[in-house]
Write a protein that holds these residues in place. Structure first.
Motif, PDB file in Angstrom:
ATOM      1  N   ASP A   9       0.878  -1.168   0.000  1.00  0.00           N
ATOM      2  CA  ASP A   9       0.000   0.000   0.000  1.00  0.00           C
ATOM      3  C   ASP A   9       0.921   1.226   0.000  1.00  0.00           C
ATOM      4  OD1 ASP A   9      -1.607   2.196   0.901  1.00  0.00           O
ATOM      5  OD2 ASP A   9      -3.010   0.773   1.797  1.00  0.00           O
ATOM      6  N   HIS A  10       0.691   2.154  -0.899  1.00  0.00           N
ATOM      7  CA  HIS A  10       1.565   3.331  -0.991  1.00  0.00           C
ATOM      8  C   HIS A  10       1.658   4.096   0.326  1.00  0.00           C
ATOM      9  CE1 HIS A  10       2.410   2.870  -5.184  1.00  0.00           C
ATOM     10  NE2 HIS A  10       1.132   2.950  -5.530  1.00  0.00           N
ATOM     11  N   ARG A  11       0.648   4.004   1.159  1.00  0.00           N
ATOM     12  CA  ARG A  11       0.687   4.711   2.445  1.00  0.00           C
ATOM     13  C   ARG A  11       1.836   4.239   3.332  1.00  0.00           C
ATOM     14  NH1 ARG A  11      -4.325   3.327   5.428  1.00  0.00           N
ATOM     15  NH2 ARG A  11      -3.929   1.348   4.403  1.00  0.00           N
ATOM     16  N   PHE A  12       2.320   3.022   3.108  1.00  0.00           N
ATOM     17  CA  PHE A  12       3.375   2.462   3.954  1.00  0.00           C
ATOM     18  C   PHE A  12       4.779   2.870   3.515  1.00  0.00           C
ATOM     19  CE2 PHE A  12       0.486  -1.497   4.518  1.00  0.00           C
ATOM     20  CZ  PHE A  12      -0.299  -0.812   5.429  1.00  0.00           C
ATOM     21  N   GLN A  13       4.924   3.366   2.319  1.00  0.00           N
ATOM     22  CA  GLN A  13       6.240   3.518   1.734  1.00  0.00           C
ATOM     23  C   GLN A  13       7.121   4.590   2.357  1.00  0.00           C
ATOM     24  OE1 GLN A  13       4.474   2.970  -2.479  1.00  0.00           O
ATOM     25  NE2 GLN A  13       6.687   2.746  -2.721  1.00  0.00           N
ATOM     26  N   GLY A  47       9.240  17.053   0.488  1.00  0.00           N
ATOM     27  CA  GLY A  47       9.771  16.733   1.806  1.00  0.00           C
ATOM     28  C   GLY A  47       9.585  15.290   2.236  1.00  0.00           C
ATOM     29  N   CYS A  48       9.110  14.430   1.356  1.00  0.00           N
ATOM     30  CA  CYS A  48       8.835  13.031   1.706  1.00  0.00           C
ATOM     31  C   CYS A  48       9.782  12.119   0.926  1.00  0.00           C
ATOM     32  CB  CYS A  48       7.380  12.696   1.386  1.00  0.00           C
ATOM     33  SG  CYS A  48       6.898  11.055   1.873  1.00  0.00           S
ATOM     34  N   ILE A 122       9.627  -2.439  -5.394  1.00  0.00           N
ATOM     35  CA  ILE A 122       8.477  -2.127  -4.556  1.00  0.00           C
ATOM     36  C   ILE A 122       7.459  -1.387  -5.412  1.00  0.00           C
ATOM     37  CG2 ILE A 122       7.680  -0.909  -2.496  1.00  0.00           C
ATOM     38  CD1 ILE A 122      10.918  -1.129  -1.858  1.00  0.00           C
ATOM     39  N   CYS A 123       6.219  -1.908  -5.406  1.00  0.00           N
ATOM     40  CA  CYS A 123       5.174  -1.273  -6.199  1.00  0.00           C
ATOM     41  C   CYS A 123       3.846  -1.361  -5.452  1.00  0.00           C
ATOM     42  CB  CYS A 123       5.044  -1.922  -7.574  1.00  0.00           C
ATOM     43  SG  CYS A 123       4.478  -3.635  -7.569  1.00  0.00           S
ATOM     44  N   GLY A 124       2.905  -0.562  -5.885  1.00  0.00           N
ATOM     45  CA  GLY A 124       1.564  -0.646  -5.346  1.00  0.00           C
ATOM     46  C   GLY A 124       0.956  -2.004  -5.655  1.00  0.00           C
ATOM     47  N   TYR A 125       0.154  -2.504  -4.743  1.00  0.00           N
ATOM     48  CA  TYR A 125      -0.415  -3.837  -4.894  1.00  0.00           C
ATOM     49  C   TYR A 125      -1.233  -3.970  -6.174  1.00  0.00           C
ATOM     50  CZ  TYR A 125      -2.597  -8.263  -3.776  1.00  0.00           C
ATOM     51  OH  TYR A 125      -3.018  -9.562  -3.821  1.00  0.00           O
ATOM     52  N   TYR A 147       3.051  -6.929   1.237  1.00  0.00           N
ATOM     53  CA  TYR A 147       2.970  -6.371   2.582  1.00  0.00           C
ATOM     54  C   TYR A 147       1.785  -5.406   2.593  1.00  0.00           C
ATOM     55  CZ  TYR A 147       3.868  -3.923   6.878  1.00  0.00           C
ATOM     56  OH  TYR A 147       3.729  -3.379   8.131  1.00  0.00           O
ATOM     57  N   LEU A 148       0.695  -5.861   3.209  1.00  0.00           N
ATOM     58  CA  LEU A 148      -0.550  -5.097   3.209  1.00  0.00           C
ATOM     59  C   LEU A 148      -1.239  -5.209   4.565  1.00  0.00           C
ATOM     60  CD1 LEU A 148      -1.930  -6.491  -0.146  1.00  0.00           C
ATOM     61  CD2 LEU A 148      -1.173  -4.140   0.209  1.00  0.00           C
TER      62      LEU A 148
END
Length: 161
Positions: A9-13, A47-48, A122-125, A147-148
């Motif tokens: 999930d992109h939120r985890f990256q 900034g991320c 690493i990519c979005g599911y 990893y979700l």
């Protein structure tokens, strides 16, 4: 070439401790061919920085953004469709659009051109299964992991909820 593809999930990256732990564990493994790079679908916000990019820097590995730039998407004629993906803010559902194949094909070409040894990807599911299939079809060894928090339903825009 060998690839370890992690769908997430992109939120985890950018800051998830679980993903951080998994990536560190992969970086510590011994590979048949040495781990040389981390490739990532990552839209950097101001900034991320991604966990993977920080870890690559710590370990003196090459990191590169796997995704097409905005200009590349525009040139390929897919920018509008990518920006207007249905259900973008729907929980537990992700929609594939035809232009996802164009992006994933570009990723495969970039991975093949850039890779030597083993590359952690690493990519979005949403793109996970398609990317693994495309790399495997080209004859590459692919270790696949996800990893979700929850596994989303993958739908095409024409499908009903």
């Amino acid at each position: 070439m060998n690839f370890v593809v992690i769908g997430t999930d992109h939120r985890f990256q950018d800051r998830d401790p679980g993903l951080d732990g998994i990536l560190r564990a992969f970086l510590d493994q011994r590979w048949t061919e040495p781990l040389t790079a981390i490739a990532e679908e990552f839209g950097e916000l101001t900034g991320c920085t991604s966990l993977a990019k920080r870890l690559a820097s710590e370990r003196n590995l090459r990191w590169y953004n796997l995704d097409m730039t905005t200009q590349e998407k525009q040139d390929a004629g897919i920018l509008q469709e990518q920006r207007s993906r249905p259900g973008m803010f729907q929980a537990a559902v992700a929609y594939r659009v035809p232009s996802d194949n164009v992006r994933e094909d570009a990723w495969v070409e970039k991975l093949i051109a850039s890779a030597a040894g083993t590359t952690l990807v690493i990519c979005g599911y949403l793109h996970f299964e398609a990317l693994v299939e495309k790399l495997t079809a080209k004859g590459h060894d692919v270790d696949r992991r996800a990893y979700l928090e929850t596994v989303p339903s993958i739908k095409r825009p024409a499908e009903d909820l």
